[in-house]
Motif scaffolding. Sequence first.
Motif, PDB file in Angstrom:
ATOM      1  N   LEU A 330       0.814  -1.210   0.000  1.00 59.89           N
ATOM      2  CA  LEU A 330       0.000   0.000   0.000  1.00 59.89           C
ATOM      3  C   LEU A 330       0.852   1.265   0.000  1.00 59.89           C
ATOM      4  N   GLY A 331       1.993   1.239   0.692  1.00 64.79           N
ATOM      5  CA  GLY A 331       2.838   2.444   0.748  1.00 64.79           C
ATOM      6  C   GLY A 331       3.266   2.902  -0.635  1.00 64.79           C
ATOM      7  N   ASN A 336       2.644   6.402  -5.520  1.00 67.47           N
ATOM      8  CA  ASN A 336       2.427   6.500  -6.962  1.00 67.47           C
ATOM      9  C   ASN A 336       1.033   6.999  -7.308  1.00 67.47           C
ATOM     10  N   GLY A 337       0.235   7.316  -6.307  1.00 68.08           N
ATOM     11  CA  GLY A 337      -1.106   7.811  -6.575  1.00 68.08           C
ATOM     12  C   GLY A 337      -2.017   6.784  -7.204  1.00 68.08           C
ATOM     13  N   PHE A 342      -5.677   1.304  -4.375  1.00 71.26           N
ATOM     14  CA  PHE A 342      -6.220   1.753  -3.090  1.00 71.26           C
ATOM     15  C   PHE A 342      -7.651   1.231  -2.926  1.00 71.26           C
ATOM     16  N   ASP A 343      -8.472   1.422  -3.963  1.00 66.43           N
ATOM     17  CA  ASP A 343      -9.863   0.965  -3.884  1.00 66.43           C
ATOM     18  C   ASP A 343      -9.936  -0.559  -3.780  1.00 66.43           C
ATOM     19  N   LEU A 362       0.975  12.706   0.674  1.00 69.36           N
ATOM     20  CA  LEU A 362       1.319  12.832  -0.745  1.00 69.36           C
ATOM     21  C   LEU A 362       0.197  12.261  -1.607  1.00 69.36           C
ATOM     22  N   TYR A 363      -0.319  11.099  -1.243  1.00 62.87           N
ATOM     23  CA  TYR A 363      -1.404  10.476  -1.999  1.00 62.87           C
ATOM     24  C   TYR A 363      -2.632  11.394  -2.024  1.00 62.87           C
ATOM     25  N   LEU A 364      -2.984  11.954  -0.878  1.00 66.26           N
ATOM     26  CA  LEU A 364      -4.164  12.821  -0.816  1.00 66.26           C
ATOM     27  C   LEU A 364      -3.961  14.077  -1.654  1.00 66.26           C
TER      28      LEU A 364
END
Length: 443
Positions: A330-331, A336-337, A342-343, A362-364
């Motif tokens: 997950l990290g 990498n967005g 994620f979903d 960063l992802y958000l």
Amino acid sequence: MRAYRNLLKHLSEDAPGTLGRLPAEFITAQARRLVDQDEIYVLEQLHKHVPVMASLPQDVVARATERALERGVVDDFCFLAKHLPPARRPGADLIGRACTRLARRGNAGGIEQIIAATGVRPELDEATALRAYDVLVAAGRLGAVDYVRQLTRVPVRFRPDAVATGMRTLLASGRYGALRKLATLTDVEVRLGEEEVRRAVEEAVVDGTLPELARALDSLRSPPRVEGFAEVFQRLAAEDRLAELPALFKVFADADWDVLDTGMWRRLISSGHAPAVRFAYEHCVDTALLARESRTAYTVGVSSGDRALVRLACERGGARLRVEDAGKLLGDALENGDAGWFDFAAGRLPALPVVDDDRAQLYLALQAVRAPGRVDRDADLLGVDRDAETGQWLLSLAEGRWPGGPCAVEHPLTAPCAVGHPGIDAVTGRSVASPVPDLVVGA
């Protein structure tokens, strides 16, 4: 005279022990002759074994240093300059003019040497930088392009013909990673000739770099294809080079999918190579086979960090996503967005594993740009409070957006900002509680 010059060169390179037998007066006289005639390479080799530089007048060495700089012979210049006190070395104006000439020739390494030897950073104008970019990209030297960008702060732009030449140079020299990078940096459509692509394919098959070549060609706006699939497929299959087989279906226009029977699909899955296993789970229609081999595919995906393969093993093969494995993957997905992964993980697990807060921010920040409507929901699923300023700062760093960077924005470390992130505070020396304006990020 030339005879003595050749003698000293021979002795310095092949028989340095004999130099000590020559009269000191002879050595000194010949050293002076060498510097006067700009035979600095021979002088340097001689000096390695007989210290002659101290015997030469400083004004003589200074003039030779200027001549070497004007001629652009950087190695000669650096050798001579280190034997002069700073006050006797060429001035910044002369160094700047010399570096301008070197830049226009694409000699970024020479400029770097001069800066290291003198401490003088030349000021190069935009026209010089753009000329350097074109020369360097045509030679396939993307690292040198970035060096000139950092030195000049001039945004990178290339002429289309320079890009086309550079792509052909990189293809011919087997630098497929750089070719792929260049293709992603430009929107120039380059049509590579069938014969040059065929030669590259033949060489890639020999040296085992066909997957890298396939990825590079696939990144072009008009990906070229060649014929000759059957022969190469038979060779790779016979040599058990299964990890390279998926690349054939991207490179060859006459790729025959019928050769992938049940036995070949099973070989691909049991190969243990993530690209081969992923290819099977992307394209094989034998759902019973995918279900039987799902644990194998899942294990390969986790061990290789291949998120796509892990997802395919679960979705097409029925494997179960384990929390500890999701934590490992997950990290990188956040960094990498990868909202799709994620979903997937959020839908398979009762709760997402704890992740590094910087990666979460960063992802958000990435989702705030790409899909603002999902930001609050994703923050809740991650169990973090969104810090927009920290996320924006991390995003600017991840995308290289600082002065002279590809997007040429204000430097996030020195620009005014309201972020209490320890990275910012460590660099700026500010207190977390210091009242400062908002961070400005522009294109």
